[in-house]
Design a protein around this motif. Structure first.
Motif, short mmCIF file in Angstrom:
data_model
loop_
_atom_site.label_atom_id
_atom_site.label_comp_id
_atom_site.label_asym_id
_atom_site.label_seq_id
_atom_site.Cartn_x
_atom_site.Cartn_y
_atom_site.Cartn_z
N PHE A 17 -10.56 19.59 -44.88
CA PHE A 17 -9.63 18.90 -45.77
C PHE A 17 -9.41 17.47 -45.33
CE2 PHE A 17 -4.98 18.07 -46.56
CZ PHE A 17 -5.08 17.85 -47.93
N TRP A 18 -9.15 17.27 -44.02
CA TRP A 18 -8.96 15.91 -43.52
C TRP A 18 -10.21 15.07 -43.70
CZ3 TRP A 18 -6.79 18.38 -38.46
CH2 TRP A 18 -5.49 18.85 -38.70
N GLY A 19 -11.36 15.68 -43.47
CA GLY A 19 -12.60 14.93 -43.65
C GLY A 19 -12.79 14.48 -45.09
N ASP A 20 -12.45 15.33 -46.05
CA ASP A 20 -12.56 14.97 -47.46
C ASP A 20 -11.59 13.86 -47.83
OD1 ASP A 20 -14.47 16.91 -47.77
OD2 ASP A 20 -13.10 18.40 -48.62
N SER A 44 6.26 14.22 -57.68
CA SER A 44 6.20 12.86 -57.14
C SER A 44 5.29 12.75 -55.91
CB SER A 44 7.60 12.38 -56.76
OG SER A 44 8.06 13.00 -55.55
N ILE A 45 4.92 13.89 -55.31
CA ILE A 45 4.05 13.86 -54.13
C ILE A 45 2.63 13.58 -54.59
CG2 ILE A 45 3.12 15.20 -52.20
CD1 ILE A 45 5.71 16.80 -52.17
N ASP A 46 2.13 12.38 -54.27
CA ASP A 46 0.78 12.04 -54.75
C ASP A 46 -0.25 11.98 -53.63
OD1 ASP A 46 1.59 9.75 -53.49
OD2 ASP A 46 1.40 8.43 -55.23
N VAL A 47 0.15 12.30 -52.38
CA VAL A 47 -0.85 12.40 -51.31
C VAL A 47 -1.53 13.76 -51.42
CG1 VAL A 47 0.47 10.88 -49.79
CG2 VAL A 47 0.77 13.36 -49.62
N PRO A 48 -2.74 13.90 -50.91
CA PRO A 48 -3.41 15.21 -50.96
C PRO A 48 -2.63 16.26 -50.18
CG PRO A 48 -4.98 13.46 -50.48
CD PRO A 48 -3.62 12.85 -50.37
N VAL A 49 -2.55 17.46 -50.75
CA VAL A 49 -1.80 18.56 -50.13
C VAL A 49 -2.69 19.79 -50.03
CG1 VAL A 49 0.22 20.07 -50.26
CG2 VAL A 49 0.38 17.71 -51.09
N GLN A 105 -4.38 21.49 -53.15
CA GLN A 105 -5.30 22.61 -52.99
C GLN A 105 -4.45 23.77 -52.45
OE1 GLN A 105 -8.94 21.58 -50.81
NE2 GLN A 105 -8.57 19.42 -51.27
N ILE A 106 -4.26 24.78 -53.27
CA ILE A 106 -3.32 25.85 -52.96
C ILE A 106 -4.10 27.14 -52.76
CG2 ILE A 106 -1.13 26.90 -53.61
CD1 ILE A 106 -1.21 23.77 -53.63
N GLU A 107 -3.88 27.78 -51.60
CA GLU A 107 -4.62 29.00 -51.28
C GLU A 107 -3.64 30.10 -50.87
OE1 GLU A 107 -7.59 28.13 -48.38
OE2 GLU A 107 -8.44 26.45 -49.53
N LEU A 108 -3.88 31.30 -51.36
CA LEU A 108 -3.12 32.48 -50.93
C LEU A 108 -3.96 33.22 -49.90
CD1 LEU A 108 -0.62 34.33 -51.36
CD2 LEU A 108 -2.00 35.58 -53.03
N TRP A 109 -3.47 33.27 -48.67
CA TRP A 109 -4.15 34.03 -47.61
C TRP A 109 -3.50 35.41 -47.56
CZ3 TRP A 109 -6.26 30.98 -42.85
CH2 TRP A 109 -6.98 29.86 -43.31
N SER A 110 -4.12 36.33 -48.23
CA SER A 110 -3.48 37.61 -48.57
C SER A 110 -3.03 38.41 -47.36
CB SER A 110 -4.44 38.46 -49.42
OG SER A 110 -4.76 37.79 -50.61
N ILE A 143 1.76 8.52 -44.73
CA ILE A 143 1.23 9.88 -44.78
C ILE A 143 -0.15 9.87 -45.47
CG2 ILE A 143 1.60 12.22 -45.65
CD1 ILE A 143 4.60 11.63 -45.54
N ALA A 144 -1.17 10.35 -44.74
CA ALA A 144 -2.51 10.45 -45.32
C ALA A 144 -2.67 11.74 -46.11
CB ALA A 144 -3.56 10.38 -44.21
#
Length: 306
Positions: free
Chosen positions: A302-305, A243-248, A276-281, A160-161
């Motif tokens: 996000f994938w590019g980063d 424990s999840i250490d991949v980017p989310v 990176q957590i976003e609330l899309w209201s 998982i990337a």
């Protein structure tokens, strides 16, 4: 497109064989007609049937720019690859995309062995990525597909990337009782179709379901024609999320009825070490259909980063 329709499981609704199955030949014929209509709306693709320990997984490859690891789309409950109809073309501007029908759910994946728990769920998905020849992939899932992606990151993270989670259920909060009770109308035999559509509209924040007829018909057919025998997903513990250490990238719908949006945002921000957590209201639980272009642009960055 020749879907190379596999031999699927057919069993009575109350059969105790532990495998996801269509309830009759007629039910499968009805579902297949809906599925084929949905697939006909998608871009050209190559199909694969990937053998795993728990069954054969149907996957579709949609070719996009060769800009890095591909994205894997994981659908919600009672849905399958065609539910991403509006998302595919925007996502394909960024990279190659695979659609997967979840094993044990309505679709053209065929379960051969009982899935007992969350590690089994992660195992079949990891084996699918291996069978597709993917060393790394970006998982994108909506609702139950989001849980499936996060579960793989907990138990089988090697391939998982990154994770892109669109209003994932049972991940940061449980599902409210009202939503569980309302969802019974989607599964229970004999429920009038107009009631099912009313529940679908409520889950989608009151949206006009006719505007998403392909997706609505697909979910309705999956609900009525197929019987699930996968274990009920469990809410992840604090330790599992840490424990999840991949980017989310987690996009939480502010108008979601399937989770507690403020609590989900707070818990994700507290526990994910690389999130990176976003609330899309203004989004509902049907966020993928409401914001296909915006999600593709955000996920692409996000994938590019990553």
């Amino acid at each position: 497109m020749d879907l190379r329709v596999p031999t699927v499981n057919i069993a009575g609704r109350w059969a105790r064989h532990g495998l996801g199955a269509f309830i009759s030949e007629a039910a499968f014929a009805h579902f297949l007609g809906t599925y084929e209509a949905g697939m006909a709306t998608l871009p050209p693709c190559e199909l694969f049937d990937v053998p795993t320990t728990f069954g054969t997984v149907r996957a579709y490859r949609f070719t996009g720019p060769d800009t890095g690891a591909p994205a894997i789309l994981l659908p919600g409950r009672n849905a399958s690859t065609p539910m991403y109809r509006t998302n595919l073309e925007p996502l394909l501007k960024h990279r190659t995309v695979y659609g997967i029908d979840l094993l044990g759910e309505a679709g053209l994946s065929v379960q051969h062995k009982a899935v007992r728990d969350a590690p089994d769920q992660a195992q079949w998905l990891d084996e699918t990525l291996a069978g597709l020849g993917l060393d790394k992939a970006h998982l994108l899932g909506v609702s139950m597909g989001g849980w499936t992606a996060a579960n793989a990151a907990v138990h089988r993270p090697g391939r998982i990337a990154s994770l892109t989670l669109l209003d994932p259920v049972f991940t940061f909060t449980g599902v409210p009782v009202k939503a569980i009770l309302a969802s019974v109308a989607l599964f229970a035999p004999g429920v009038p179709e107009r009631w099912r559509r009313r529940v679908q509209s409520w889950i989608a924040g009151g949206a006009d379901i006719e505007a998403a007829e392909t997706e609505a018909a697909l979910i309705s057919a999956g609900s009525t024609d197929f019987t699930l025998h996968t274990p009920m997903p469990k809410l992840f513990t604090d330790e599992q999320l840490r424990s999840i250490d991949v980017p989310v990238l987690a996009l939480i719908a502010g108008r979601s009825v399937m989770l507690d949006p403020p609590r989900a945002v707070a818990r994700a921000r507290e526990l994910l070490v690389n999130g990176q957590i976003e609330l899309w209201s203004d989004a509902s639980h049907a966020i993928n259909g409401e914001y296909p272009e915006e999600i593709a642009q955000r996920a692409g960055r996000f994938w590019g980063d990553v």
